[in-house]
Write an enzyme that holds these catalytic residues in place. Structure first.
Site, PDB file in Angstrom:
ATOM      1  CE1 TYR A  66      -4.079  -1.559   0.317  1.00 44.67           C
ATOM      2  CE2 TYR A  66      -3.910  -1.583   2.691  1.00 44.67           C
ATOM      3  CZ  TYR A  66      -4.600  -1.881   1.543  1.00 44.67           C
ATOM      4  OH  TYR A  66      -5.817  -2.495   1.638  1.00 44.67           O
ATOM      5  CD  GLU A  67      -1.687   4.820   1.077  1.00 43.94           C
ATOM      6  OE1 GLU A  67      -1.431   5.594   0.152  1.00 43.94           O
ATOM      7  OE2 GLU A  67      -2.837   4.676   1.511  1.00 43.94           O
ATOM      8  N   GLY A  68       2.600   3.002  -1.960  1.00 47.78           N
ATOM      9  CA  GLY A  68       3.972   2.912  -2.454  1.00 47.78           C
ATOM     10  C   GLY A  68       4.687   1.780  -1.740  1.00 47.78           C
TER      11      GLY A  68
END
Length: 602
Positions: free
Chosen positions: A409-411
């Site tokens: 997630y989120e990079g």
């Protein structure tokens, strides 16, 4: 406290690596005000009543149950904690939004994902980038749970390289709307979202543009089947297809070509919130593991009394304590920076955007560290349960599977590691953080004769704080030499960057725990913090060992001959203890306290 005094004591993002922070200048969970404590307790009560007893339902792909719980959360006002009161929210500060994200996420990755996707990347882009008309029209519905939001950025060919998306937005001949066509994937909340934040490219623009798109099946919007996933089984995750979907021009979010900036700023907030969302999961996993270890008897002895189990429990608790310390330290720094900007005349939107952007380095650090700690925690939870841990009838198996997505997630954590170092170097080049001066000072120190004086370590954490100073020198030595050798090409040396990032991460996390514990020891007495002192010392010892290993890896990868020898000698000097802690005794102390309380209580 006035904004002037806050500003005086507040370090800039990434500046911790070259400055010493005083314990009185960090925020800790023990600093929660009465309103925050009440908010925390009400969230825990809601989770224990509505979510924890129904945990098995999340493993049966019960998407309707997730949606039902989201509506209940909205009725309690928890979906609008960070939304200004003018748009139907509670208008609470950044620390309070972190607190809610923390405690509401502890029992189910499915619900945590739905909550985070809606409140963060579903609602926040409109709150921070929307026009007044857009905010008045959409945000109150999202804040109350009347509507749910989703975020459409990722495409089959555009993941980490988010700006390479192929989705197109074509202006109609009469200029009244855009026709959006394209395919988005891994869209959380897609199955019940009323509104999408969609990113598309207009003509051959360099950067993508953001749009607010209402979900209307008769307007060219269709969906793939629910994805079959390793974990977060009741988080609705589907592909979304746009086929000539008409979007009014007034639904463009911010300016044309500003979509990539929106996406990146949304990720900054998402990263620190994701770290918060992993905290209570660790607390609850540790508590369940401790209970089982106390109850499980082998060789006529509860397994909690075995040294191998004590080691696991102590390491799990230490990571949870350190993670919590670092998360709330950074959250308050962001909140203070927002307050300073608002006092200087910035709008709430601009203040929050710039406040979070200032600490983007810390957001990436926390995302990496805490997501990996929650995975390790759940893995050790399974191990403590033994064969039962592998069974779906115990909570460890689903906790482990749910935790796995947090490293993506989120990079991905690999991307975030490289960003951590890259962002620090960019700040240095802009003159926002002085890296060059301290790096040159370290180089001069290496050329000089080391001191053989015996320092006075009689005060609490005197040696630990001296070690932190030396660890920062180790980073500056390696980063300074690497930048000098590779310059702008440093970003091509990814393994070197990741090793350097691990050093940055360990320093921030260790320092956060030590500062929190020192602050609390001063006001509550050292005896009240003896287990927290043990955990802080234990974490620092492990951090020193990791920094020594990663430092060697980094140095050997780019330095040769006399330079390599000098840097390796410097690394040895910078990772040396005068009084080595007895880590076995520290672990036993922490584990025995956990066993005595039959829960995580720090």
């Amino acid at each position: 406290m006035s904004t002037e005094s806050i500003n005086k004591n507040l370090t800039r993002g990434g500046e911790y690596i070259v400055k010493e922070t005083k314990s009185e200048d960090v925020f800790t969970p023990e600093d929660f005000n009465e309103e925050q404590k009440m908010m925390r307790d009400s969230v825990i009560e809601f989770v224990d009543r509505e979510i924890w007893p129904n945990k098995p339902r999340f493993e049966t792909k019960d998407y309707a149950f997730t949606e039902e719980l989201m509506r209940k959360t909205g009725e309690l006002g928890l979906l609008g904690v960070s939304v200004p009161e003018a748009y139907g929210g509670l208008g609470m500060g950044f620390v309070s939004t972190m607190l809610v994200c923390d405690y509401i996420s502890g029992t189910s990755g499915s619900f945590s994902t739905a909550f985070g996707a809606h409140t963060g990347i579903g609602t926040m882009p409109i709150t921070l980038y929307g026009t007044e008309e857009q905010k008045q029209k959409y945000v109150p519905k999202l804040a109350t749970g009347e509507w749910f939001g989703a975020y459409c950025l990722t495409e089959p060919g555009a993941g980490s390289d988010a700006n390479s998306g192929k989705t197109k937005a074509v202006l109609s001949e009469d200029g009244s709307h855009y026709n959006i066509s394209g395919q988005k994937m891994w869209i959380s909340n897609a199955g019940f979202a009323n509104l999408f934040i969609v990113f598309a490219r207009i003509e051959d623009d360099k950067n993508i543009t953001g749009f607010i798109v209402e979900n209307d099946p008769e307007n060219g919007i269709s969906f793939g089947e629910e994805e079959h996933k390793l974990g977060i089984h009741s988080s609705s995750t589907r592909q979304v297809f746009f086929n000539e979907t008409k979007v009014p021009v007034e639904n463009m979010l911010s300016e044309r070509g500003n979509g990539f900036k929106i996406a990146m700023n949304a990720l900054n907030i998402g990263r620190i919130k994701l770290a918060a969302a992993c905290l209570d999961a660790q607390r609850r996993v540790i508590t369940e593991a401790v209970k089982y270890a106390n109850e499980r008897v082998q060789f006529k002895t509860p397994i909690a009394k075995f040294g191998a189990i004590k080691q696991k429990l102590a390491n799990m608790a230490t990571a949870a304590y350190v993670d919590e310390s670092a998360c709330y330290r950074a959250a308050k720094d962001i909140e203070d920076r927002i307050a300073i900007r608002e006092a200087e005349g910035n709008s709430h939107q601009e203040a929050e955007l710039k406040g979070v952007e200032e600490y983007a380095i810390e957001c990436s650090i926390l995302k990496v560290a805490v997501s990996e700690d929650v995975q390790e925690c759940t893995d050790e939870g399974i191990q403590i349960f033994g064969g039962m841990g592998f069974s779906a009838d115990t909570p460890m198996e689903s906790a482990w599977r749910d935790a796995r997505i947090s490293r993506i997630y989120e990079g991905t954590n690999e991307i975030n590691r490289m960003l951590t170092v890259g962002m620090l170097i960019k700040k240095a080049m802009k003159g926002q953080v002085d890296l060059l001066g301290p790096a040159m000072a370290v180089k001069d120190e290496l050329m000089g004769i080391p001191s053989f004086d015996t320092p006075d370590y009689s005060e609490l954490f005197a040696e630990e704080k001296e070690i932190l100073k030396k660890l920062k020198k180790a980073f500056l030595m390696i980063a300074g030499a690497a930048v000098q050798k590779y310059g702008q090409d440093l970003e091509e040396h990814q393994q070197l960057l990741m090793a350097a990032a691990d050093i940055m991460i360990e320093i921030y996390m260790a320092e956060s725990a030590i500062l929190r514990t020192e602050k609390n020891a001063k006001r509550f007495g050292e005896d009240s913090q003896k287990n927290q002192i043990a955990m802080s010392q234990l974490y620092l010892f492990n951090a020193v060992e990791k920094i020594n290993s990663k430092g060697k890896e980094a140095i050997i990868s780019f330095a040769e001959g006399d330079e390599q020898k000098m840097m390796l000698m410097g690394l040895k000097r910078f990772t040396k203890y005068t009084n080595m802690p007895n880590i076995v005794a520290l672990r036993n102390q922490v584990a025995e306290k956990l066993s005595e309380e039959n829960a995580y209580i720090f």
